[in-house]
Structure formats: C-alpha cells, structure tokens
Design a protein around this motif. Structure first.
Motif, PDB file in Angstrom:
ATOM      1  N   THR A 321       0.843  -1.192   0.000  1.00 33.27           N
ATOM      2  CA  THR A 321       0.000   0.000   0.000  1.00 33.27           C
ATOM      3  C   THR A 321       0.878   1.243   0.000  1.00 33.27           C
ATOM      4  OG1 THR A 321      -1.718  -1.141   1.234  1.00 33.27           O
ATOM      5  CG2 THR A 321      -1.838   1.253   1.190  1.00 33.27           C
ATOM      6  N   LEU A 322       0.553   2.192  -0.888  1.00 31.14           N
ATOM      7  CA  LEU A 322       1.314   3.436  -1.017  1.00 31.14           C
ATOM      8  C   LEU A 322       0.374   4.623  -0.861  1.00 31.14           C
ATOM      9  CD1 LEU A 322       3.453   2.518  -4.161  1.00 31.14           C
ATOM     10  CD2 LEU A 322       4.167   2.391  -1.775  1.00 31.14           C
ATOM     11  N   TRP A 323       0.938   5.740  -0.383  1.00 29.39           N
ATOM     12  CA  TRP A 323       0.169   6.957  -0.183  1.00 29.39           C
ATOM     13  C   TRP A 323       0.915   8.155  -0.764  1.00 29.39           C
ATOM     14  CZ3 TRP A 323      -4.516   6.104   1.994  1.00 29.39           C
ATOM     15  CH2 TRP A 323      -4.672   4.925   2.710  1.00 29.39           C
ATOM     16  N   GLY A 324       0.166   9.018  -1.420  1.00 26.43           N
ATOM     17  CA  GLY A 324       0.697  10.300  -1.871  1.00 26.43           C
ATOM     18  C   GLY A 324      -0.240  11.402  -1.400  1.00 26.43           C
ATOM     19  N   ILE A 325       0.286  12.411  -0.720  1.00 25.19           N
ATOM     20  CA  ILE A 325      -0.527  13.495  -0.170  1.00 25.19           C
ATOM     21  C   ILE A 325       0.029  14.836  -0.615  1.00 25.19           C
ATOM     22  CG2 ILE A 325      -1.434  14.559   1.936  1.00 25.19           C
ATOM     23  CD1 ILE A 325      -1.116  11.950   3.360  1.00 25.19           C
ATOM     24  N   ILE A 326      -0.848  15.702  -1.070  1.00 27.73           N
ATOM     25  CA  ILE A 326      -0.447  17.052  -1.475  1.00 27.73           C
ATOM     26  C   ILE A 326      -1.360  18.062  -0.801  1.00 27.73           C
ATOM     27  CG2 ILE A 326      -0.256  18.699  -3.388  1.00 27.73           C
ATOM     28  CD1 ILE A 326       0.407  16.390  -5.211  1.00 27.73           C
ATOM     29  N   ALA A 327      -0.746  19.074  -0.206  1.00 27.55           N
ATOM     30  CA  ALA A 327      -1.479  20.228   0.309  1.00 27.55           C
ATOM     31  C   ALA A 327      -1.233  21.362  -0.678  1.00 27.55           C
ATOM     32  CB  ALA A 327      -1.006  20.595   1.703  1.00 27.55           C
ATOM     33  N   GLU A 328      -2.187  21.546  -1.597  1.00 29.87           N
ATOM     34  CA  GLU A 328      -2.031  22.550  -2.652  1.00 29.87           C
ATOM     35  C   GLU A 328      -2.378  23.929  -2.097  1.00 29.87           C
ATOM     36  OE1 GLU A 328      -3.728  23.590  -7.131  1.00 29.87           O
ATOM     37  OE2 GLU A 328      -4.261  21.711  -6.134  1.00 29.87           O
ATOM     38  N   SER A 329      -1.366  24.771  -1.998  1.00 31.68           N
ATOM     39  CA  SER A 329      -1.545  26.067  -1.356  1.00 31.68           C
ATOM     40  C   SER A 329      -2.330  27.032  -2.237  1.00 31.68           C
ATOM     41  CB  SER A 329      -0.181  26.688  -1.033  1.00 31.68           C
ATOM     42  OG  SER A 329      -0.335  27.972  -0.493  1.00 31.68           O
ATOM     43  N   ARG A 330      -3.175  27.823  -1.582  1.00 33.01           N
ATOM     44  CA  ARG A 330      -3.892  28.896  -2.276  1.00 33.01           C
ATOM     45  C   ARG A 330      -3.096  30.187  -2.243  1.00 33.01           C
ATOM     46  NH1 ARG A 330      -9.867  27.554   0.332  1.00 33.01           N
ATOM     47  NH2 ARG A 330     -10.299  25.741  -0.988  1.00 33.01           N
ATOM     48  N   ASN A 331      -1.975  30.147  -1.549  1.00 40.09           N
ATOM     49  CA  ASN A 331      -1.091  31.305  -1.445  1.00 40.09           C
ATOM     50  C   ASN A 331       0.204  30.979  -2.181  1.00 40.09           C
ATOM     51  OD1 ASN A 331       0.721  33.300  -0.695  1.00 40.09           O
ATOM     52  ND2 ASN A 331      -0.021  33.422   1.415  1.00 40.09           N
ATOM     53  N   HIS A 332       0.440  31.627  -3.294  1.00 30.67           N
ATOM     54  CA  HIS A 332       1.604  31.298  -4.125  1.00 30.67           C
ATOM     55  C   HIS A 332       2.917  31.593  -3.418  1.00 30.67           C
ATOM     56  CE1 HIS A 332      -0.851  30.268  -7.556  1.00 30.67           C
ATOM     57  NE2 HIS A 332      -1.495  31.430  -7.476  1.00 30.67           N
TER      58      HIS A 332
END
Length: 372
Positions: A321-332
């Motif tokens: 089992t693999l996991w990929g997590i991204i917190a895509e910022s709304r602040n550049h």
C-alpha cells in the motif's frame, strides 16, 4: 499534620464518625475539651484521611480502619472511594473519597510526573482537580489544536456513582473547551473493577482505563492487538476510532483532529488495511499535518484553511500500500507541500516543498493500482 491541612480534610470524613470518636468511651483525657483531646481527634482524623487514600487496593469499600493512639484504640468506618483516570500520553489517577475530595494524585509514567509535579490537587474537589490537571496538560503541550484527545475513565464499585462522576468530569472539560479556541475530543467510559487490568497497565505505565479502552478496540477489530495498540497515545487511538467506529460503552464528545477529511473516507479503502497498516497510516498522516504547521497555524491546518488537500491511495507492483498526499496552497508565496509513504511507515518518509512538489505527482502517477 498542619492545622490548615486538618481543616481542609475534615470535610472528607463523615460528621457522625467524628462525633462518635470524640464522645466514645475513651480515657477521660481524650474526652476533655483540652489540647490532648484535640490532638487525639486530629490524629484520628489523619488516620481516616490517609486510610481513605491507602485502602483503595481492590476497589472494594473498606469496612473499618484502625486508629491507635496511645492506649486508646478505635475502629472507624472508612470512606468509599472513586478513581478518575486521565490519559493523553501522560496517564494520571486521581483518587477521590466519598466527599468528592481528591486524596491522592498518582503519575503512571514519566510524562505524568512532569504534570503532577507542577500541580497541587490533593484536597480539592475532583471537578476542580480535573480542571487544573487538564489545563496543565494544555500548558505543557500534551493537548493542543492538533493533539486534542483525552480519555476519561471513572472507576467505582457502584455503577450509578461512576456514571454520575463521569458526566461531571466530561462537563468540566467541555467548559474548559470554551476557554480556548479549539475543541477537546473527550472519550469517556466507566468501570466497576480493574483487578484484571492492573498487571498490563503497570507494565506499560498507563492507567487501567487505557487498557480497558484498548481491549474494547481489539474486540471490535481483530486485526489490532493489545500489546501493539497500547503503545500508541490516545490521539492516535481516537483517530483510529473515526475510521473503525466506537466500541460499545464508550462515548465521544468533540471530533478528533488530524484525521482524513470526511469527503475522502468513502473513496479511500481504509477498511481493507491491516491493523498495523491502519495504525501506520494514522500516525504518518498526523506527522504530515504536524509538518504543515511550519507553513500554517495549527488552527488553519486543522480546518484546512489556505490549502486544498489531496490524498491518493494505491498499491505498487509488489502489492504494498502506497500513499501520496499534497497540500495545494492557495497562497503562491507559500507554495504547495507534499509527502509520500508506504503502509509500513508510521512517519512521512519523503517530504517535498514547492520546489520539488512535482515528485509527488510523479509518485502518484506511478502507482499501479489506485483506490476508486
């Protein structure tokens, strides 16, 4: 015993016992209203107070205690007792007499010793003692916005009293909630005996209440084992219960922080993970949220303000089992952050900031089998 201590603890002894002691068929010196009489009474009260704390060995209610003062021996009925246990990672026992006064505060592990060393709750009403203890846990960083869980266990031989004390303790902590800008997630339960849990509790330096909780979770899900689960703190166990459901006779007020957002729970196949994988995932996700606090406040991380979370679950060619997590910022200016880890990892193994976030996308795209 100092005079002020004696006066403080007199309230923990039934009035009729004091009267019986003072007016009983004792030597004349002990009945006369002079210093010797009051010394006798004070010493006897001290025996009652100390005995009330010490006699709680098997949760039974002691029939009598013995006051031996010089040539005068008196058998005295002892007060009934209740125990309030608070587990976070520190594990603390508050022993209470039948006047609702704390007669002993016991630290079950080294983290708890740091707390009990900084507070003085003996002699206080138990609700006030709980308030002081929880505030100390907050002050020392054991209860925070991201680590907001506490387990309350009330031990008493009488179920009605256990239920009553549990409700009072929970309500006391809920009121503390209103004094901070986050909610405490309170797990609560009662028990009428703890003899069968003591050995395991002592060997793991936790309360018998935590052992009871862990056993309940293991009965609910056979993939978990008591020996492994007990090593996790209450925050992790509370998070696990979000995915598995609450066992019977366990109540929760307030949501556990740092879990998978509800919109993802239906598509991620958490129910297909082994017990160890689910524990590892829960711990690694908490580690991910903690790392995000380098970029956002704890409050924003918990409420997902300022970023959009994306979690991908899948398996590689070996079936891991693999996991990929991204917190895509709304602040550049902050940019996006991401992490990857496997079902064998209890912490984030690879962390990526805005300069190399593309590696997470590459990882996610390389997952052979993705969750629907």
């Amino acid at each position: 015993m100092r005079k002020e201590d004696l006066l403080k603890y007199i309230g923990s002894v039934n009035d009729r016992y004091i009267e019986e002691l003072y007016n009983s068929d004792a030597p004349a010196a002990s009945k006369s209203p002079n210093k010797n009489g009051w010394r006798t009474l004070a010493a006897s009260l001290a025996v009652i107070v100390v005995g009330s704390a010490a006699m709680f060995f098997g949760l039974g209610k002691s029939e009598t205690g013995v006051a031996d003062i010089g040539e005068y021996i008196k058998f005295l009925p002892m007060a009934s007792n209740t125990v309030v246990m608070l587990d976070v990672n520190p594990s603390i026992r508050l022993e209470i007499n039948d006047r609702n006064v704390v007669v002993e505060a016991e630290a079950e592990n080294s983290d708890a010793e740091k707390i009990t060393a900084d507070i003085n709750v003996v002699g206080k009403k138990y609700d006030e003692a709980v308030k002081v203890t929880v505030k100390a846990l907050q002050k020392n960083g054991y209860i925070t916005e991201l680590k907001n869980s506490v387990l309350v266990t009330v031990l008493d031989g009488e179920q009605d009293r256990a239920d009553s004390v549990r409700k009072t303790v929970v309500n006391t902590i809920v009121k503390i909630d209103k004094g901070v800008d986050y909610d405490i997630s309170i797990l609560s339960q009662t028990m009428t005996g703890d003899k069968d849990y003591r050995e395991l509790a002592e060997s793991n330096h936790v309360t018998t209440g935590k052992i009871l909780l862990v056993e309940k979770v293991c009965k609910l899900n056979s993939d978990f084992t008591v020996e492994k689960l007990v090593k996790n703190n209450i925050q992790t166990i509370n998070q696990l219960l979000v995915y598995t459901g609450l066992p019977e006779q366990l109540e929760r007020i307030g949501e556990a922080a740092g879990v998978v957002p509800e919109k993802y729970r239906s598509k991620l196949q958490l129910n297909e993970l082994s017990g160890d994988e689910l524990v590892n995932f829960t711990c690694a996700l908490s580690d991910f949220y903690t790392k995000l606090t380098q970029y956002y406040s704890e409050k924003d991380v918990v409420n997902q303000i300022g970023y959009v979370l994306n979690i991908t679950q899948g398996k590689n060619a070996s079936g891991e089992t693999l996991w990929g997590i991204i917190a895509e910022s709304r602040n550049h200016d902050i940019g996006s952050q991401g992490a990857v880890f496997s079902g064998a990892d209890s912490k984030v193994t690879d962390w990526y900031d805005q300069n190399d976030i593309y590696k997470v996308n590459k990882f996610v795209n390389g997952i052979i089998e993705k969750a629907a």
